[in-house]
Design an enzyme around this catalytic site. Structure first.
Site, PDB file in Angstrom:
ATOM      1  N   THR A 265     -28.095  40.940  24.277  1.00  0.00           N
ATOM      2  CA  THR A 265     -27.028  40.933  25.280  1.00  0.00           C
ATOM      3  C   THR A 265     -25.899  39.957  24.957  1.00  0.00           C
ATOM      4  O   THR A 265     -26.123  38.902  24.337  1.00  0.00           O
ATOM      5  CB  THR A 265     -27.616  40.553  26.658  1.00  0.00           C
TER       6      THR A 265
ATOM      7  N   ALA B 280     -37.000  46.957  28.822  1.00  0.00           N
ATOM      8  CA  ALA B 280     -37.549  46.253  29.991  1.00  0.00           C
ATOM      9  C   ALA B 280     -37.173  44.781  29.951  1.00  0.00           C
ATOM     10  O   ALA B 280     -37.148  44.160  28.894  1.00  0.00           O
ATOM     11  CB  ALA B 280     -39.067  46.390  30.019  1.00  0.00           C
ATOM     12  N   ALA B 281     -36.874  44.243  31.119  1.00  0.00           N
ATOM     13  CA  ALA B 281     -36.545  42.812  31.223  1.00  0.00           C
ATOM     14  C   ALA B 281     -36.374  42.434  32.677  1.00  0.00           C
ATOM     15  O   ALA B 281     -36.100  43.285  33.524  1.00  0.00           O
ATOM     16  CB  ALA B 281     -35.230  42.508  30.493  1.00  0.00           C
TER      17      ALA B 281
ATOM     18  N   GLY C 135     -35.075  51.740  34.817  1.00  0.00           N
ATOM     19  CA  GLY C 135     -33.787  51.044  34.905  1.00  0.00           C
ATOM     20  C   GLY C 135     -32.617  51.966  34.588  1.00  0.00           C
ATOM     21  O   GLY C 135     -32.795  53.149  34.256  1.00  0.00           O
ATOM     22  N   GLN C 136     -31.416  51.396  34.688  1.00  0.00           N
ATOM     23  CA  GLN C 136     -30.204  52.179  34.407  1.00  0.00           C
ATOM     24  C   GLN C 136     -30.237  52.788  32.994  1.00  0.00           C
ATOM     25  O   GLN C 136     -30.056  53.994  32.814  1.00  0.00           O
ATOM     26  CB  GLN C 136     -28.965  51.272  34.511  1.00  0.00           C
TER      27      GLN C 136
ATOM     28  N   TYR D 152     -31.911  33.611  31.741  1.00  0.00           N
ATOM     29  CA  TYR D 152     -31.904  34.972  31.192  1.00  0.00           C
ATOM     30  C   TYR D 152     -31.349  34.981  29.766  1.00  0.00           C
ATOM     31  O   TYR D 152     -31.966  35.539  28.849  1.00  0.00           O
ATOM     32  CB  TYR D 152     -31.057  35.880  32.099  1.00  0.00           C
TER      33      TYR D 152
ATOM     34  N   LYS E  14     -33.364  35.942  26.374  1.00  0.00           N
ATOM     35  CA  LYS E  14     -32.901  37.043  25.516  1.00  0.00           C
ATOM     36  C   LYS E  14     -32.665  36.570  24.089  1.00  0.00           C
ATOM     37  O   LYS E  14     -32.858  37.315  23.130  1.00  0.00           O
ATOM     38  CB  LYS E  14     -31.608  37.639  26.086  1.00  0.00           C
TER      39      LYS E  14
ATOM     40  N   GLU F 117     -24.729  38.064  27.036  1.00  0.00           N
ATOM     41  CA  GLU F 117     -25.042  36.813  27.744  1.00  0.00           C
ATOM     42  C   GLU F 117     -25.490  35.721  26.768  1.00  0.00           C
ATOM     43  O   GLU F 117     -25.445  34.540  27.093  1.00  0.00           O
ATOM     44  CB  GLU F 117     -26.141  37.047  28.776  1.00  0.00           C
TER      45      GLU F 117
HETATM   46  P1  NAP Z   1     -32.384  47.295  34.697  1.00  0.00           P
HETATM   47  O1  NAP Z   1     -31.739  48.474  35.361  1.00  0.00           O
HETATM   48  O2  NAP Z   1     -32.453  46.011  35.434  1.00  0.00           O
HETATM   49  O3  NAP Z   1     -33.868  47.740  34.276  1.00  0.00           O
HETATM   50  C1  NAP Z   1     -34.828  46.788  33.885  1.00  0.00           C
HETATM   51  C2  NAP Z   1     -36.145  47.513  33.647  1.00  0.00           C
HETATM   52  O4  NAP Z   1     -37.125  46.569  33.227  1.00  0.00           O
HETATM   53  C3  NAP Z   1     -36.707  48.230  34.892  1.00  0.00           C
HETATM   54  O5  NAP Z   1     -37.188  49.484  34.497  1.00  0.00           O
HETATM   55  C4  NAP Z   1     -37.883  47.327  35.279  1.00  0.00           C
HETATM   56  O6  NAP Z   1     -38.936  48.002  35.917  1.00  0.00           O
HETATM   57  C5  NAP Z   1     -38.343  46.871  33.907  1.00  0.00           C
HETATM   58  N1  NAP Z   1     -39.215  45.681  33.957  1.00  0.00           N
HETATM   59  C6  NAP Z   1     -38.971  44.507  34.580  1.00  0.00           C
HETATM   60  N2  NAP Z   1     -40.011  43.668  34.413  1.00  0.00           N
HETATM   61  C7  NAP Z   1     -40.935  44.339  33.671  1.00  0.00           C
HETATM   62  C8  NAP Z   1     -42.213  44.012  33.181  1.00  0.00           C
HETATM   63  N3  NAP Z   1     -42.792  42.824  33.415  1.00  0.00           N
HETATM   64  N4  NAP Z   1     -42.888  44.937  32.439  1.00  0.00           N
HETATM   65  C9  NAP Z   1     -42.335  46.153  32.217  1.00  0.00           C
HETATM   66  N5  NAP Z   1     -41.136  46.530  32.676  1.00  0.00           N
HETATM   67  C10 NAP Z   1     -40.435  45.623  33.390  1.00  0.00           C
HETATM   68  O7  NAP Z   1     -31.666  46.992  33.292  1.00  0.00           O
HETATM   69  P2  NAP Z   1     -30.612  47.878  32.476  1.00  0.00           P
HETATM   70  O8  NAP Z   1     -29.253  47.607  33.007  1.00  0.00           O
HETATM   71  O9  NAP Z   1     -31.103  49.274  32.363  1.00  0.00           O
HETATM   72  O10 NAP Z   1     -30.673  47.158  31.056  1.00  0.00           O
HETATM   73  C11 NAP Z   1     -31.629  47.553  30.078  1.00  0.00           C
HETATM   74  C12 NAP Z   1     -31.885  46.374  29.128  1.00  0.00           C
HETATM   75  O11 NAP Z   1     -30.671  46.015  28.486  1.00  0.00           O
HETATM   76  C13 NAP Z   1     -32.371  45.097  29.807  1.00  0.00           C
HETATM   77  O12 NAP Z   1     -33.257  44.464  28.918  1.00  0.00           O
HETATM   78  C14 NAP Z   1     -31.123  44.265  29.984  1.00  0.00           C
HETATM   79  O13 NAP Z   1     -31.450  42.893  30.040  1.00  0.00           O
HETATM   80  C15 NAP Z   1     -30.368  44.645  28.725  1.00  0.00           C
HETATM   81  N6  NAP Z   1     -28.909  44.586  28.812  1.00  0.00           N
HETATM   82  C16 NAP Z   1     -28.266  45.216  29.844  1.00  0.00           C
HETATM   83  C17 NAP Z   1     -26.887  45.202  29.886  1.00  0.00           C
HETATM   84  C18 NAP Z   1     -26.145  45.904  30.992  1.00  0.00           C
HETATM   85  O14 NAP Z   1     -24.934  45.626  31.156  1.00  0.00           O
HETATM   86  N7  NAP Z   1     -26.774  46.829  31.724  1.00  0.00           N
HETATM   87  C19 NAP Z   1     -26.150  44.547  28.869  1.00  0.00           C
HETATM   88  C20 NAP Z   1     -26.850  43.928  27.837  1.00  0.00           C
HETATM   89  C21 NAP Z   1     -28.231  43.971  27.800  1.00  0.00           C
HETATM   90  P3  NAP Z   1     -39.124  48.055  37.534  1.00  0.00           P
HETATM   91  O15 NAP Z   1     -38.293  49.217  37.980  1.00  0.00           O
HETATM   92  O16 NAP Z   1     -40.564  48.286  37.698  1.00  0.00           O
HETATM   93  O17 NAP Z   1     -38.629  46.748  38.069  1.00  0.00           O
HETATM   94  N1  GDD Z   2     -24.401  40.161  40.795  1.00  0.00           N
HETATM   95  C1  GDD Z   2     -23.341  39.589  41.403  1.00  0.00           C
HETATM   96  N2  GDD Z   2     -23.246  39.613  42.759  1.00  0.00           N
HETATM   97  N3  GDD Z   2     -22.405  39.018  40.623  1.00  0.00           N
HETATM   98  C2  GDD Z   2     -21.330  38.466  41.238  1.00  0.00           C
HETATM   99  C3  GDD Z   2     -21.182  38.484  42.630  1.00  0.00           C
HETATM  100  C4  GDD Z   2     -22.195  39.070  43.438  1.00  0.00           C
HETATM  101  O1  GDD Z   2     -22.129  39.109  44.656  1.00  0.00           O
HETATM  102  N4  GDD Z   2     -19.999  37.875  42.927  1.00  0.00           N
HETATM  103  C5  GDD Z   2     -19.448  37.500  41.786  1.00  0.00           C
HETATM  104  N5  GDD Z   2     -20.249  37.849  40.743  1.00  0.00           N
HETATM  105  C6  GDD Z   2     -19.985  37.584  39.329  1.00  0.00           C
HETATM  106  C7  GDD Z   2     -21.120  36.866  38.595  1.00  0.00           C
HETATM  107  O2  GDD Z   2     -21.103  35.471  38.878  1.00  0.00           O
HETATM  108  C8  GDD Z   2     -20.742  37.205  37.149  1.00  0.00           C
HETATM  109  O3  GDD Z   2     -19.751  36.321  36.681  1.00  0.00           O
HETATM  110  C9  GDD Z   2     -20.122  38.596  37.241  1.00  0.00           C
HETATM  111  O4  GDD Z   2     -19.847  38.809  38.642  1.00  0.00           O
HETATM  112  C10 GDD Z   2     -21.004  39.716  36.724  1.00  0.00           C
HETATM  113  O5  GDD Z   2     -22.273  39.603  37.345  1.00  0.00           O
HETATM  114  P1  GDD Z   2     -23.384  40.773  37.194  1.00  0.00           P
HETATM  115  O6  GDD Z   2     -22.805  42.068  37.578  1.00  0.00           O
HETATM  116  O7  GDD Z   2     -24.603  40.288  37.894  1.00  0.00           O
HETATM  117  O8  GDD Z   2     -23.604  40.869  35.622  1.00  0.00           O
HETATM  118  P2  GDD Z   2     -23.785  39.748  34.502  1.00  0.00           P
HETATM  119  O9  GDD Z   2     -22.556  39.778  33.644  1.00  0.00           O
HETATM  120  O10 GDD Z   2     -24.198  38.458  35.063  1.00  0.00           O
HETATM  121  O11 GDD Z   2     -25.036  40.326  33.685  1.00  0.00           O
HETATM  122  C11 GDD Z   2     -25.094  41.710  33.327  1.00  0.00           C
HETATM  123  O12 GDD Z   2     -24.520  41.894  32.042  1.00  0.00           O
HETATM  124  C12 GDD Z   2     -25.204  41.246  30.975  1.00  0.00           C
HETATM  125  C13 GDD Z   2     -24.411  41.522  29.681  1.00  0.00           C
HETATM  126  O13 GDD Z   2     -23.334  40.661  29.577  1.00  0.00           O
HETATM  127  C14 GDD Z   2     -26.563  42.137  33.360  1.00  0.00           C
HETATM  128  O14 GDD Z   2     -26.644  43.534  33.207  1.00  0.00           O
HETATM  129  C15 GDD Z   2     -27.352  41.500  32.230  1.00  0.00           C
HETATM  130  O15 GDD Z   2     -28.667  42.059  32.188  1.00  0.00           O
HETATM  131  C16 GDD Z   2     -26.623  41.784  30.901  1.00  0.00           C
HETATM  132  O16 GDD Z   2     -27.314  41.216  29.826  1.00  0.00           O
END
Ligand code: NAP
Ligand code: GDD
Length: 331
Positions: free
Chosen positions: A126, A80-81, A12-13, A154, A158, A128
């Site tokens: 998160t 992972a998630a 993941g990212q 989600y 979490k 969220e």
């Molecule tokens: P991401 O890019 O969606 O990566 C998710 C990872 O989880 C991928 O490596 C995926 O593997 C793995 N995964 C999914 N299902 C799995 C399973 N059953 N067993 C093992 N691995 C599994 O997420 P991210 O943006 O890097 O975020 C990292 C973590 O922080 C996540 O838990 C996310 O919910 C949390 N978070 C993210 C944000 C954000 O803004 N990015 C903010 C708050 C919290 P595959 O490649 O195989 O699918």
């Molecule tokens: N994905 C997506 N795609 N979102 C859209 C779109 C679209 O085409 N159009 C509008 N949105 C709006 C969603 O409804 C949401 O309000 C906002 O854009 C952000 O959506 P995402 O980028 O999917 O992120 P998120 O805020 O729902 O969730 C992300 O951030 C969380 C932390 O607050 C994810 O990374 C979660 O894993 C993480 O926990």
């Protein structure tokens, strides 16, 4: 002796940025990879050959025990998630299994292998979990003591992961910390998330590869930071003498319209509206209208501070996608 880290969610990212950071700090890095033919495996092997990949899945407790026994980690980062909020509405049971119960599976794997006193554990909690409601401190933002009110499968999953991590800290004395991270983005963001969907579409529109972008709700506001800054905060949490919970955020909030405006400006377009169509397909059954975080505790205790601001985040994402997409033009 160098420290050993096991990262779940390595493809993941955040897995990318965190493994880079830990490798630069001299860690031996193991990454959990799932599936028998994960197409991302070859990318990790090519880009980050220093990572030792271990097969496993958060829903398979035996594989997690094996992963802990193989890596013998000092630090475990559970990234992972099922992480896409929209997807979690369509697949709520899977989300509960992976994003919720998967955390318990991993904590138990550490405990039954006798690691609860040795291993330091990071849980990816998160913003969220706050849900954008009960937003009763305008201007200050959510901190570690704010009320939780998850608005999606989600967010609810979490929240279970968050509390079970705290429970293992309190019950077994584990050094287990939760990072309550607000949205963080960048060049490695999945294309299904709104910022990357926009930056990539903007690049393609500029290059003549597509003519519009379809989005859902444009009004929600998010506290958007840069992923590279946030993984530093994860690491800092595990370096503290005591475990704890920390909000990582920028303290600013911007709408999707703000993101569109800046992104289109990068390609010299002042009015983005003709290029954007709304499609109900991308709307969610319940929306988180506004997220704003208060990172005061992380800044004070960890000495953490975000470096990349909103404007530069948009710039770096569009620039990256212009470079990525340019070779696709057939001349
Ligand atoms: P991401 O890019 O969606 O990566 C998710 C990872 O989880 C991928 O490596 C995926 O593997 C793995 N995964 C999914 N299902 C799995 C399973 N059953 N067993 C093992 N691995 C599994 O997420 P991210 O943006 O890097 O975020 C990292 C973590 O922080 C996540 O838990 C996310 O919910 C949390 N978070 C993210 C944000 C954000 O803004 N990015 C903010 C708050 C919290 P595959 O490649 O195989 O699918
Ligand atoms: N994905 C997506 N795609 N979102 C859209 C779109 C679209 O085409 N159009 C509008 N949105 C709006 C969603 O409804 C949401 O309000 C906002 O854009 C952000 O959506 P995402 O980028 O999917 O992120 P998120 O805020 O729902 O969730 C992300 O951030 C969380 C932390 O607050 C994810 O990374 C979660 O894993 C993480 O926990």
């Amino acid at each position: 002796m160098s420290k050993v880290a096991l990262i779940t969610g390595i493809t993941g990212q955040d897995g990318y940025h965190l493994s880079e950071l830990l490798n630069n700090k001299g860690y031996k890095v193991y990454g959990l990879i799932r599936g028998q033919q994960n197409p991302k495996k070859i990318i990790v092997e090519q880009e980050q050959p220093y990572i030792d990949l271990i097969e496993g899945d958060l829903t398979d407790p035996a594989s997690l025990v094996q992963a802990i026994e193989t890596a013998q980690p000092d630090e475990v980062y559970n990234l992972a998630a099922v992480s896409h909020v929209g997807y979690s509405f369509r697949n709520p049971i899977l989300t509960a299994e992976v994003t919720g119960k998967g955390v318990l599976n991993l904590l138990e794997a550490i405990r039954v292998t006798g690691g609860e006193k040795k291993v330091r554990f990071y849980q990816a909690s998160t913003s969220e979990m706050f849900g954008g409601l009960d937003y009763n401190r305008p201007g200050k933002g959510y901190d570690e003591n704010a009320l939780f009110h998850p608005r999606s499968p989600y967010g609810a999953a979490k929240l279970y992961g968050h509390w079970i991590t705290k429970n293992y800290r309190e019950s077994y004395g584990m050094h287990a910390s939760c990072g309550i991270l607000f949205n963080h983005e960048g060049e490695r963001r999945g294309i299904e998330f709104v910022t990357r969907k926009i930056s990539n579409a903007v690049a393609k529109i500029h290059l003549g590869l597509q003519d519009h972008i379809e989005l859902g709700n444009l009004d929600p506001k998010r506290d958007w930071g840069y992923a590279g800054d946030y993984v530093e905060g994860m690491w800092l949490m595990l370096q503290q003498e005591e475990p704890g919970d920390y909000v990582l955020a920028t303290g600013e909030t911007h709408s999707i319209k703000d993101f569109l405006e800046l992104a289109f400006k990068e390609i010299g377009v002042d009015d983005w509206k003709p290029y954007v169509r709304q499609n109900p397909k991308f709307m969610r059954p319940a929306e988180v209208d506004i997220l704003l975080g208060n990172p005061e505790k992380a800044e004070r205790v960890l000495g953490w501070k975000r470096k990349v601001d909103f404007e530069n985040l948009v710039k770096l994402m569009v620039k990256h996608d212009l470079e990525l997409e340019a070779p696709r033009i057939i001349t």
